[in-house]
Design a protein around this motif. Structure first.
Motif, PDB file in Angstrom:
ATOM      1  N   GLU A  98      67.995  21.542  24.712  1.00 39.21           N
ATOM      2  CA  GLU A  98      66.699  21.114  24.200  1.00 39.21           C
ATOM      3  C   GLU A  98      65.580  21.510  25.165  1.00 39.21           C
ATOM      4  O   GLU A  98      65.669  21.344  26.378  1.00 39.21           O
ATOM      5  N   GLY A  99      64.538  22.109  24.590  1.00 39.39           N
ATOM      6  CA  GLY A  99      63.366  22.458  25.369  1.00 39.39           C
ATOM      7  C   GLY A  99      63.431  23.778  26.106  1.00 39.39           C
ATOM      8  O   GLY A  99      62.479  24.160  26.785  1.00 39.39           O
ATOM      9  N   THR A 100      64.527  24.519  25.989  1.00 39.59           N
ATOM     10  CA  THR A 100      64.650  25.798  26.687  1.00 39.59           C
ATOM     11  C   THR A 100      65.232  26.851  25.749  1.00 39.59           C
ATOM     12  O   THR A 100      65.999  26.518  24.844  1.00 39.59           O
ATOM     13  N   PRO A 101      64.888  28.134  25.956  1.00 38.06           N
ATOM     14  CA  PRO A 101      65.517  29.194  25.157  1.00 38.06           C
ATOM     15  C   PRO A 101      67.011  29.271  25.459  1.00 38.06           C
ATOM     16  O   PRO A 101      67.471  28.811  26.502  1.00 38.06           O
ATOM     17  N   MET A 115      71.400  17.523  27.022  1.00 35.40           N
ATOM     18  CA  MET A 115      72.017  17.714  28.328  1.00 35.40           C
ATOM     19  C   MET A 115      72.203  16.405  29.098  1.00 35.40           C
ATOM     20  O   MET A 115      72.408  16.400  30.297  1.00 35.40           O
ATOM     21  N   ALA A 116      72.124  15.270  28.409  1.00 39.39           N
ATOM     22  CA  ALA A 116      72.372  13.984  29.060  1.00 39.39           C
ATOM     23  C   ALA A 116      73.843  13.855  29.417  1.00 39.39           C
ATOM     24  O   ALA A 116      74.695  14.600  28.927  1.00 39.39           O
TER      25      ALA A 116
END
Length: 243
Positions: free
Chosen positions: A38-41, A65-66
């Motif tokens: 989430e939040g990254t390519p 990624m938690a």
């Protein structure tokens, strides 16, 4: 007939380290699937991009990624369902994986969900371990040396025990665990026997003796250490991404 699921190892990041077989499948597969934090390519898709012809269907596997395992399981469940629909319709699917599919690779979670029902082919890739050793010019093992690979999130006592039982060791998945692991290696009097490599094979690759680093490191970094009798290797310092 059902399609084939290909688990493609794409190597550590340099698109030129993609194998000829993986490149051929990337050109031919009508569907590609890849992890997307989430939040990254997607790093895996970025490695594959120079080899993609365009026009393929894409399945982005959105991962949280938690530390909790359940969100990731749910994401792979959804992806497996979508991939199964393509395979059942006779379309091959290439699942992209950084490094090697079965060396801490994300593909193994698709494999366990789909291998019982569909044809699967694994295409091995250059692992981060091999790429890091090449960048550092540090052989992983010689003669009768033993090698251990250690995930940094393990407790200090476990890491120390694993190191004690090996001649050569690699500590990966550093990220937020880096300062703790570095302090442990100093306590074990091994810090001067260790090399730090960050983003091996990429333009921003960084290589230093561990003793010369700060206390921050990205996830894509590794420590190589040696406790054996072979001569010490000269460290090829490279600080392109020094922070």
């Amino acid at each position: 007939m059902s399609g084939t699921l290909y688990g493609l190892g794409l190597g550590p990041g340099d698109p030129e380290l993609v194998t000829l077989k993986a490149a051929r499948i990337l050109r031919q597969a009508p569907v590609i699937a890849y992890p997307l934090a989430e939040g990254t390519p997607s790093f895996a898709r970025a490695i594959a991009a120079p080899h993609l012809p365009g026009g393929q269907s894409e399945i982005a596997i959105g991962l949280c990624m938690a530390d909790a395992r359940e969100p990731a399981r749910a994401a792979y469940d959804r992806a497996a369902f979508e991939i199964a629909a393509h395979l059942g319709a006779g379309r091959d699917v290439a699942a992209l994986c950084e490094g090697d599919p079965f060396f801490y690779g994300s593909f193994m979670y698709l494999f366990e969900r789909l291998a019982a029902d569909f044809a699967v082919e694994i295409v091995p890739g250059v692992s981060s371990l091999a790429a890091t050793a090449a960048a550092a010019r540090r052989p992983l093992a010689a003669r009768n040396d033993t090698v251990v690979v250690i995930p940094a999130p393990l407790p200090d006592a476990t890491i120390a025990a694993r190191i004690e039982g090996a001649t050569s060791f690699a500590i990966m998945k550093l990220g937020r665990h880096f300062a703790r692991v570095k302090a442990l290696l100093a306590e074990l009097r091994l810090i001067d026997a260790c090399i730090y490599v960050e983003r091996a094979s990429l333009p921003e690759e960084r290589i230093l003796p561990l003793a010369e680093t700060g206390n921050d490191a990205p996830y894509f970094a590794m420590i190589l250490g040696y406790r054996g009798a072979e001569p010490a290797m000269q460290v090829p310092r490279r600080k392109a991404a020094f922070a």
